[in-house]
Design a protein around this motif. Sequence first.
Motif, PDB file in Angstrom:
ATOM      1  N   UNK A   1     118.969 -60.240  71.539  1.00  0.00           N
ATOM      2  CA  UNK A   1     119.387 -61.509  70.936  1.00  0.00           C
ATOM      3  C   UNK A   1     120.890 -61.577  70.692  1.00  0.00           C
ATOM      4  N   UNK A   2     121.531 -60.431  70.603  1.00  0.00           N
ATOM      5  CA  UNK A   2     122.980 -60.425  70.400  1.00  0.00           C
ATOM      6  C   UNK A   2     123.729 -60.834  71.660  1.00  0.00           C
ATOM      7  N   UNK A   3     123.075 -60.782  72.806  1.00  0.00           N
ATOM      8  CA  UNK A   3     123.763 -61.026  74.072  1.00  0.00           C
ATOM      9  C   UNK A   3     123.379 -62.351  74.725  1.00  0.00           C
ATOM     10  N   UNK A   4     122.139 -62.758  74.615  1.00  0.00           N
ATOM     11  CA  UNK A   4     121.702 -64.014  75.235  1.00  0.00           C
ATOM     12  C   UNK A   4     120.937 -64.831  74.211  1.00  0.00           C
ATOM     13  N   UNK A   5     121.022 -66.135  74.354  1.00  0.00           N
ATOM     14  CA  UNK A   5     120.296 -67.027  73.475  1.00  0.00           C
ATOM     15  C   UNK A   5     118.867 -67.209  73.954  1.00  0.00           C
ATOM     16  N   UNK A   6     118.334 -68.398  73.733  1.00  0.00           N
ATOM     17  CA  UNK A   6     116.972 -68.696  74.147  1.00  0.00           C
ATOM     18  C   UNK A   6     116.905 -68.816  75.661  1.00  0.00           C
ATOM     19  N   UNK A   7     115.881 -68.246  76.248  1.00  0.00           N
ATOM     20  CA  UNK A   7     115.702 -68.344  77.702  1.00  0.00           C
ATOM     21  C   UNK A   7     114.244 -68.651  77.979  1.00  0.00           C
ATOM     22  N   UNK A   8     114.003 -69.425  79.029  1.00  0.00           N
ATOM     23  CA  UNK A   8     112.650 -69.874  79.354  1.00  0.00           C
ATOM     24  C   UNK A   8     112.140 -69.307  80.671  1.00  0.00           C
ATOM     25  N   UNK A   9     113.001 -68.660  81.417  1.00  0.00           N
ATOM     26  CA  UNK A   9     112.601 -68.071  82.698  1.00  0.00           C
ATOM     27  C   UNK A   9     112.725 -66.555  82.610  1.00  0.00           C
ATOM     28  N   UNK A  10     112.149 -65.867  83.597  1.00  0.00           N
ATOM     29  CA  UNK A  10     112.224 -64.409  83.635  1.00  0.00           C
ATOM     30  C   UNK A  10     113.681 -63.948  83.699  1.00  0.00           C
ATOM     31  N   UNK A  11     113.958 -62.822  83.036  1.00  0.00           N
ATOM     32  CA  UNK A  11     115.294 -62.230  83.099  1.00  0.00           C
ATOM     33  C   UNK A  11     115.164 -60.738  83.387  1.00  0.00           C
ATOM     34  N   UNK A  12     116.239 -60.168  83.889  1.00  0.00           N
ATOM     35  CA  UNK A  12     116.312 -58.723  84.112  1.00  0.00           C
ATOM     36  C   UNK A  12     117.473 -58.166  83.298  1.00  0.00           C
ATOM     37  N   UNK A  13     117.224 -57.042  82.659  1.00  0.00           N
ATOM     38  CA  UNK A  13     118.227 -56.402  81.816  1.00  0.00           C
ATOM     39  C   UNK A  13     118.568 -55.044  82.427  1.00  0.00           C
ATOM     40  N   UNK A  14     119.790 -54.882  82.854  1.00  0.00           N
ATOM     41  CA  UNK A  14     120.244 -53.597  83.405  1.00  0.00           C
ATOM     42  C   UNK A  14     120.715 -52.720  82.255  1.00  0.00           C
TER      43      UNK A  14
ATOM     44  N   UNK B   1     139.079 -38.962  70.825  1.00  0.00           N
ATOM     45  CA  UNK B   1     139.483 -39.650  69.603  1.00  0.00           C
ATOM     46  C   UNK B   1     139.203 -41.135  69.549  1.00  0.00           C
ATOM     47  N   UNK B   2     138.517 -41.712  70.539  1.00  0.00           N
ATOM     48  CA  UNK B   2     138.207 -43.139  70.530  1.00  0.00           C
ATOM     49  C   UNK B   2     136.856 -43.368  69.870  1.00  0.00           C
ATOM     50  N   UNK B   3     136.818 -44.303  68.933  1.00  0.00           N
ATOM     51  CA  UNK B   3     135.563 -44.615  68.260  1.00  0.00           C
ATOM     52  C   UNK B   3     134.547 -45.203  69.221  1.00  0.00           C
ATOM     53  N   UNK B   4     133.297 -44.812  69.040  1.00  0.00           N
ATOM     54  CA  UNK B   4     132.236 -45.177  69.981  1.00  0.00           C
ATOM     55  C   UNK B   4     131.243 -46.122  69.314  1.00  0.00           C
ATOM     56  N   UNK B   5     130.894 -47.170  70.043  1.00  0.00           N
ATOM     57  CA  UNK B   5     129.761 -48.016  69.674  1.00  0.00           C
ATOM     58  C   UNK B   5     128.677 -47.764  70.718  1.00  0.00           C
ATOM     59  N   UNK B   6     127.607 -47.050  70.370  1.00  0.00           N
ATOM     60  CA  UNK B   6     126.575 -46.768  71.372  1.00  0.00           C
ATOM     61  C   UNK B   6     126.020 -48.056  71.970  1.00  0.00           C
ATOM     62  N   UNK B   7     125.782 -48.051  73.272  1.00  0.00           N
ATOM     63  CA  UNK B   7     125.239 -49.243  73.922  1.00  0.00           C
ATOM     64  C   UNK B   7     124.276 -48.835  75.012  1.00  0.00           C
ATOM     65  N   UNK B   8     123.364 -49.750  75.324  1.00  0.00           N
ATOM     66  CA  UNK B   8     122.345 -49.486  76.334  1.00  0.00           C
ATOM     67  C   UNK B   8     122.274 -50.593  77.378  1.00  0.00           C
ATOM     68  N   UNK B   9     122.769 -51.793  77.083  1.00  0.00           N
ATOM     69  CA  UNK B   9     122.696 -52.928  78.000  1.00  0.00           C
ATOM     70  C   UNK B   9     124.037 -53.124  78.692  1.00  0.00           C
ATOM     71  N   UNK B  10     123.997 -53.261  80.012  1.00  0.00           N
ATOM     72  CA  UNK B  10     125.229 -53.530  80.763  1.00  0.00           C
ATOM     73  C   UNK B  10     125.277 -54.963  81.266  1.00  0.00           C
ATOM     74  N   UNK B  11     124.174 -55.476  81.811  1.00  0.00           N
ATOM     75  CA  UNK B  11     124.135 -56.863  82.282  1.00  0.00           C
ATOM     76  C   UNK B  11     122.776 -57.476  81.992  1.00  0.00           C
ATOM     77  N   UNK B  12     122.768 -58.808  81.889  1.00  0.00           N
ATOM     78  CA  UNK B  12     121.528 -59.579  81.783  1.00  0.00           C
ATOM     79  C   UNK B  12     121.620 -60.703  82.803  1.00  0.00           C
ATOM     80  N   UNK B  13     120.590 -60.824  83.638  1.00  0.00           N
ATOM     81  CA  UNK B  13     120.575 -61.856  84.675  1.00  0.00           C
ATOM     82  C   UNK B  13     119.247 -62.592  84.660  1.00  0.00           C
TER      83      UNK B  13
END
Length: 732
Positions: free
Chosen positions: A348-361, A541-553
């Motif tokens: 939900x932080x990356x895409x709003x409401x969607x009505x069709x199928x999506x793929x999350x890389x 020395x760079x602060x890290x924000x862990x992430x798992x999603x690269x793209x949503x299509x």
Amino acid sequence: MANGRGRADRGEPNFDVPEGRAADRGSLDLRLSRDDRAGGGVAGGRRGTDEGAKRGNAGPAKGSRRSVAKKKPGRRRGSFLGRLVYAGIVLGLWAIIGLAGLIAYHASQLPPIDQLAVPKRPPNIAILASDGSLLANRGETGGRVVGIKELPPYLPRAFVAIEDRRFYGHFGVDPVGIARAIGQNLTRRGVAQGGSTLTQQLAKNLFLTPERSASRKIQEAILALWLEHKYTKDEILELYLNRVYFGAGAYGVEAAAQRYFGKPAKNVSLAEAAMLGGLVQAPSRLAPNRNLPAAQARAAQVLAAMQDVGFIQAQDAKVALAQPARPASSRGGGSANYVADLVMDVLDDFVGKFEADITVQTTVDTGLQAAAEKALVDELNAKGGRYNVGQGALVSMRPDGAIRALIGGRDYAQSQFNRATTAKRQPGSSFKPFVYLAAVERGATPDTVREDAPVRIGNWQPENYSHQYEGAVTLRTALALSLNTVAVRLGQEVGPKAVVQTAQRLGITSALQANGSIALGTSEVTPLEMVGAYGAFANGGTGVIPYVVTTVKTGGGKLLYKRGEGGLGRVIDANAVGMMNAMMHETFVIGTAKKGDIPGWDLAGKTGTSQDFRDAWFIGYSGSLVTGIWLGNDDGEPTKKASGGNLPLEIWKTYMGVALKGQTPVPLPGLNRWRKAPETTASVASASPGGLLGQLLGEPAAPAPRPQPERRPSGPSRDDRNFIEKLFGLGE
């Protein structure tokens, strides 16, 4: 016919004036005698037939009985049959009128035909690994929409053969099928079969409730006729294959193929297609992962039906029967589902409401995910009972925060609670690097000396894991050996608030209590937070924000989201990073993680054990990968001396050995500048006077050199400690 019966024409009721009242021709007696009724002259009118014929309408002769002409037998029978036909036509017309009214009534309960439309299928979220392979499906359906042309021909034919073999010939409702079902139900003295076509089943799935009633069946038929008018047969079959329920939360053939066989529908075998075709009759009872014998028996029926209608050859059926389908095994209930749950939490932080199928890389590597799951589950299976450890979690990420593997528990099928991202537990000594970093940022170095001796803060008197004290030691050695008293002293020097602020700067988001015990990791955190915070040490020395999603299509390839460059910026000075890496590297050289060393790699990390052995941690890293493990029990029950230096370290080494295999070693930032020379390390590690190792080996103990002029007796040396750990399996 000698008596003249039946020779005269049919007589009608006679309205002539009776004899004696002939003068009164204007008065008619409309009362009917018995002879005036149909058949009234049969019993008593044997005579006077010819006379009556001669008189015509003059009425009967005086003294004779009134009669009517009798019908010929053949004509009487024809009239009876005619009346039956007439009655049948009338009843049929009334039945048609009644049926039309019934249909009209139930049709009125449906939306107007011009407003009727196939409801949209709930969107599916296909969650992909970094290489594009499917990790999991999420959404109400459990799988994406597939076109009928994508599927092997025998897959849709399996459904037609077993569910509706006249599918391509009927108009939505199959009278022959209904008649057959009624006959079989009567024969079996119970409801054994239904007569619903695939179109009717689709209508039910699309528009109606599961209610079983005559009213719903009528509406089902009406909607089936509408579907047949609106769509082609192949379109109806495609809709059916994408909407029917297969059990286990799988709607549609793609979801079912992935759920039961771990493959896309386009790749299923004939035996698997037959099993899927048989499932729709009773998804819960026939699910292969719950009742494999029943599923295989039903699949055999489907194969027989396919052969019977000519969809497959006898040899194909024979091969499929000889090698029946089996569900794909999923170790640990499928740990990739923990990744999928994390994706759904952040989507939900990356895409709003969607009505069709999506793929999350995602960033997850399927090979590393499998290796992590195997390492964790195998260790718990082998030693979990001995150490009273029921659960575990693992997080592995690149130094930039990209999650490569994530295990939220021992078995997803048994527990969907994600301990890697949600469970907050005391990190114990694995929290100490934040204390040491705060001290380094205030002028300390790895060679700074502090006293390892009893310390008291109010009524609290922390002790070392070994209950022994080393005396004056460098910070390098104190961190490697995880000496509690030194960490507490440093925490008091820099102040608990500074320790909290340092941890938060590196990415710890859980609430931390700024008190004296914070130095020993008494505030609860998640494994994901800890591994992310350690990432700053691994990347320079760079602060890290862990992430798992690269793209949503979208399903059509339209880009909805792409991760950009991000992070917390520089959170540690480069020189301080080098000192921290040098100190934590010693953990693998002389300290509590010595058994976890991987030859050829520069490694750093820290063990951790909470009070009463409730939690056991190890977080370690190379220049290319940061991995953390937590072990314990969900209810907080103490383990049987599980510590960071035994089970978690063993899991870490097993997994990292696979993850780093074949890679070119990456140096740790700043390590070489602050690395301790090997010969110096050896001298510091020599036995102390009266050391346990010397006593056991019968060798004289030499005085241990001290970094400072002050000399005082100490507890067991590092070599002594390693020997004790080897004997008793201890060590943090």
